[in-house]
Design a protein around this motif. Sequence first.
Motif, mmCIF file in Angstrom:
data_model
loop_
_atom_site.group_PDB
_atom_site.id
_atom_site.type_symbol
_atom_site.label_atom_id
_atom_site.label_comp_id
_atom_site.label_asym_id
_atom_site.label_seq_id
_atom_site.Cartn_x
_atom_site.Cartn_y
_atom_site.Cartn_z
ATOM 1 N N MET A 37 -4.173 6.609 2.135
ATOM 2 C CA MET A 37 -4.109 7.647 1.100
ATOM 3 C C MET A 37 -3.798 6.960 -0.223
ATOM 4 N N GLY A 38 -4.403 7.446 -1.292
ATOM 5 C CA GLY A 38 -4.203 6.793 -2.574
ATOM 6 C C GLY A 38 -3.913 7.760 -3.703
ATOM 7 N N ALA A 52 -1.419 3.612 -6.659
ATOM 8 C CA ALA A 52 -0.723 3.209 -5.434
ATOM 9 C C ALA A 52 -1.511 3.691 -4.234
ATOM 10 N N ARG A 53 -1.388 2.983 -3.122
ATOM 11 C CA ARG A 53 -1.965 3.459 -1.870
ATOM 12 C C ARG A 53 -1.003 3.157 -0.739
ATOM 13 N N ILE A 54 -1.112 3.979 0.279
ATOM 14 C CA ILE A 54 -0.285 3.781 1.464
ATOM 15 C C ILE A 54 -1.204 3.679 2.663
ATOM 16 N N ILE A 55 -1.002 2.639 3.460
ATOM 17 C CA ILE A 55 -1.820 2.354 4.638
ATOM 18 C C ILE A 55 -0.979 2.647 5.866
ATOM 19 N N SER A 56 -1.500 3.561 6.710
ATOM 20 C CA SER A 56 -0.727 4.075 7.846
ATOM 21 C C SER A 56 0.544 4.693 7.308
ATOM 22 N N GLU A 101 -8.680 7.916 1.082
ATOM 23 C CA GLU A 101 -9.572 6.794 0.822
ATOM 24 C C GLU A 101 -10.703 6.697 1.851
ATOM 25 N N GLY A 102 -11.887 6.491 1.326
ATOM 26 C CA GLY A 102 -13.036 6.290 2.208
ATOM 27 C C GLY A 102 -13.694 7.558 2.717
#
Length: 116
Positions: A37-38, A52-56, A101-102
Amino acid sequence: QVQLVESGGGLVQPGGSLRLSCGPSGSGFSISSISVMGWYRQAPGKQRELVARIISSSTTNYADSVKGRFTISRDKAKNTVYLQMNSLKPEDTAVYYCTAEGTGIWGQGTQVTVSS
């Protein structure tokens, strides 16, 4: 069609804080199912940029301009992604957008204005 909805923007003085929230507009969409998510922002006359982005649930990336001041997080129980913004500066003024994202799924944006 699923959309994201941002909230929490507004007018704040330099040095102040805001917390932005982002969640789905309807049911049946789980933010926890999205790996990345960004938060992006776009100032007048400028291109949209990654904030900013958060992965998992734990890995995070930040733009150099916000490192140490902004924090991205997600709450699975509330199906929400947050952007905590501290020590705000006038150059942080922009429309802030949330994205899965994506997926091509974006929110409509929320205005943040930092001014005395």
